[in-house]
Design an enzyme around this catalytic site. Structure first.
Site, PDB file in Angstrom:
ATOM      1  N   GLU A  68       6.292  18.374  55.843  1.00  0.00           N
ATOM      2  CA  GLU A  68       6.839  19.499  56.614  1.00  0.00           C
ATOM      3  C   GLU A  68       6.472  20.848  56.021  1.00  0.00           C
ATOM      4  OE1 GLU A  68      10.867  20.705  59.079  1.00  0.00           O
ATOM      5  OE2 GLU A  68      10.819  18.887  57.851  1.00  0.00           O
ATOM      6  N   LYS A  70      25.296  19.827  63.690  1.00  0.00           N
ATOM      7  CA  LYS A  70      24.396  18.916  62.998  1.00  0.00           C
ATOM      8  C   LYS A  70      24.562  19.127  61.502  1.00  0.00           C
ATOM      9  CE  LYS A  70      19.491  18.038  61.986  1.00  0.00           C
ATOM     10  NZ  LYS A  70      18.078  18.400  62.257  1.00  0.00           N
ATOM     11  N   GLU A  75      18.699  16.445  67.940  1.00  0.00           N
ATOM     12  CA  GLU A  75      18.554  16.719  66.506  1.00  0.00           C
ATOM     13  C   GLU A  75      17.371  17.649  66.253  1.00  0.00           C
ATOM     14  OE1 GLU A  75      17.277  14.369  62.414  1.00  0.00           O
ATOM     15  OE2 GLU A  75      18.049  13.201  64.113  1.00  0.00           O
ATOM     16  N   GLU A 105      16.944   4.875  57.969  1.00  0.00           N
ATOM     17  CA  GLU A 105      16.001   5.988  57.982  1.00  0.00           C
ATOM     18  C   GLU A 105      15.752   6.509  56.571  1.00  0.00           C
ATOM     19  OE1 GLU A 105      15.689  10.587  59.610  1.00  0.00           O
ATOM     20  OE2 GLU A 105      16.779   9.106  60.811  1.00  0.00           O
TER      21      GLU A 105
END
Length: 409
Positions: free
Chosen positions: A212, A167, A256, A391
């Site tokens: 986050e 990733k 992901e 996104e």
């Protein structure tokens, strides 16, 4: 431990407190849960570069604390308090900064309590300024154009297919400029009001509202929340329920997300006994994410800044394996991220504090009339370049809407 020397107590809305000069800011919540830490002036500033930047900043604050007494202020925070913003990459040209403000403000329940955050403080609380009018911003691509970002995603997908890369998180930047200096206080007000679930911050020109939490430390207890995998939020509850169900069952998004959650849990396990929740969906005003809550008990005392240094960079903002992903993203993005996706937050004299990942954010440029915005997305096998571009566009919206009266970039 005594109370910190009280400077003043003012009953006022948070919007007024944010307009007292241009304070350092950490704010979150809505209605009765709304709270904020604010700072004015500078009692000390420490800067650092390189792989040891977290350790160096932590050591600088420790040295400062050795010269001053500690005191409890409103909300159980132990003064002095420092605000911190750090670079994403070890080799970034941008300095990581820890600032100890001269005055510390704790805003809660409609009351701003201001205390001396350092000895011999002579700083005065600035008056409330009048808001400036917003204007339409001139918005242009940064290093990567839209097509350039699509090409970077396609190149990353090819790397994923042939090598050890699992990733990689790719970002793009936008340059927003105005004819006069940006009203950072108004930007903060609009960001916090529109994104109460997030952590609205301002440290040394780095400003944003991140969803986050990387590391929150209180005594030996530590918590983190990994976000990765996303889908749009439309505002139509029925449609969004369907979208959330699809996100919760998406194999690509779970793959992901698994990298992000595992990277945080594995790194945190080096310093704490760790517990993980199952992945679940959280909804923000413009986007929803898969989330995993990670908590633990530290084996040895450590500051929130030190723990943030252990966890950074997570796979949510870099990729996996970490070193390989970092080299690939640097090559494909072609720009220095600066403090984007680096830890940003605060810590107090006891070591407690909160550090988010600097997302949904921008860095105000030195002259004050421009701001560089950043947004990114996780690329795994099967990622589609146009979908990843869309996104990033959604992730630009919180900052853009807080900056400009125009609905869309």
């Amino acid at each position: 431990m005594s109370a910190a020397p009280l400077v003043c107590t003012v009953a006022e809305p948070l919007e007024d407190s944010l307009r007292r000069g241009v304070p350092l800011v950490w704010a979150t919540g809505a209605d009765a849960e709304r709270r904020a830490l604010l700072g004015w002036g500078e009692a000390a500033r420490f800067t650092a570069h390189g792989a040891q930047r977290f350790t160096d900043l932590d050591a600088g604050f420790t040295t400062f604390l050795a010269r001053t007494s500690r005191a409890v202020v409103s909300g159980g925070v132990t003064a002095p308090v420092a605000f911190v913003t750090t670079s994403f990459a070890d080799d970034s040209a941008t300095a990581s900064v820890l600032i100890v403000p001269a005055l510390l403000g704790v805003w809660q329940d409609g009351v701003l309590t201001v205390v001396a955050n350092a000895p011999d403080t002579s700083a005065a609380l600035p008056p409330v300024s009048a808001p400036a009018e917003f204007e339409e911003l001139d918005l242009r691509p940064g290093t990567l154009t839209r097509e350039g970002f699509r090409c970077a995603v396609a190149a990353a997908v090819q790397r994923l297919a042939v090598g050890d890369l699992e990733k990689v998180v790719l970002a793009r930047d936008l340059e927003a400029t105005a004819s006069r200096p940006l009203d950072v206080s108004a930007l903060l007000t609009r960001l916090q009001r529109a994104n109460p679930q997030s952590y609205t911050f301002h440290v040394d020109g780095m400003v944003g509202s991140s969803p986050e939490m990387l590391a929150a430390v209180d005594g030996r207890h530590v918590r983190s929340q990994a976000l990765a995998g996303s889908a749009p939020v439309s505002g139509d509850l029925t449609l969004d329920d369907v979208t959330a169900t699809r996100l919760a069952s998406s194999g690509k998004d779970h793959a992901e997300h698994a990298y992000a959650a595992a990277s945080v849990a594995e790194k945190l396990a080096t310093v704490a006994a760790v517990r993980r929740s199952d992945p679940h969906v959280i909804r923000l005003p413009r986007i929803m994410h898969l989330a995993t809550d990670i908590t633990g008990e530290l084996r040895e005392p450590a500051s929130a800044l030190a723990v943030a240094g252990v966890l950074h960079p997570s796979a949510a903002v870099c990729g996996t394996p970490t070193a390989l992903a970092a080299s690939v993203l640097a090559e494909l993005e072609g720009f220095d991220r600066g403090r984007y996706a680096g830890p940003v937050g605060w810590l107090d004299a006891s070591g407690a504090g909160e550090f988010a990942i600097a997302l949904r954010c921008g860095q105000v440029e030195q002259h004050g009339t421009g701001i560089r915005l950043y947004a990114g997305g996780g690329i795994v096998a099967g990622s589609d370049p146009s979908e990843e571009l869309a996104e990033t566009a959604r992730k630009f919206l919180p900052m853009y809407e807080a900056l400009s009266p125009v609905d869309r970039p």
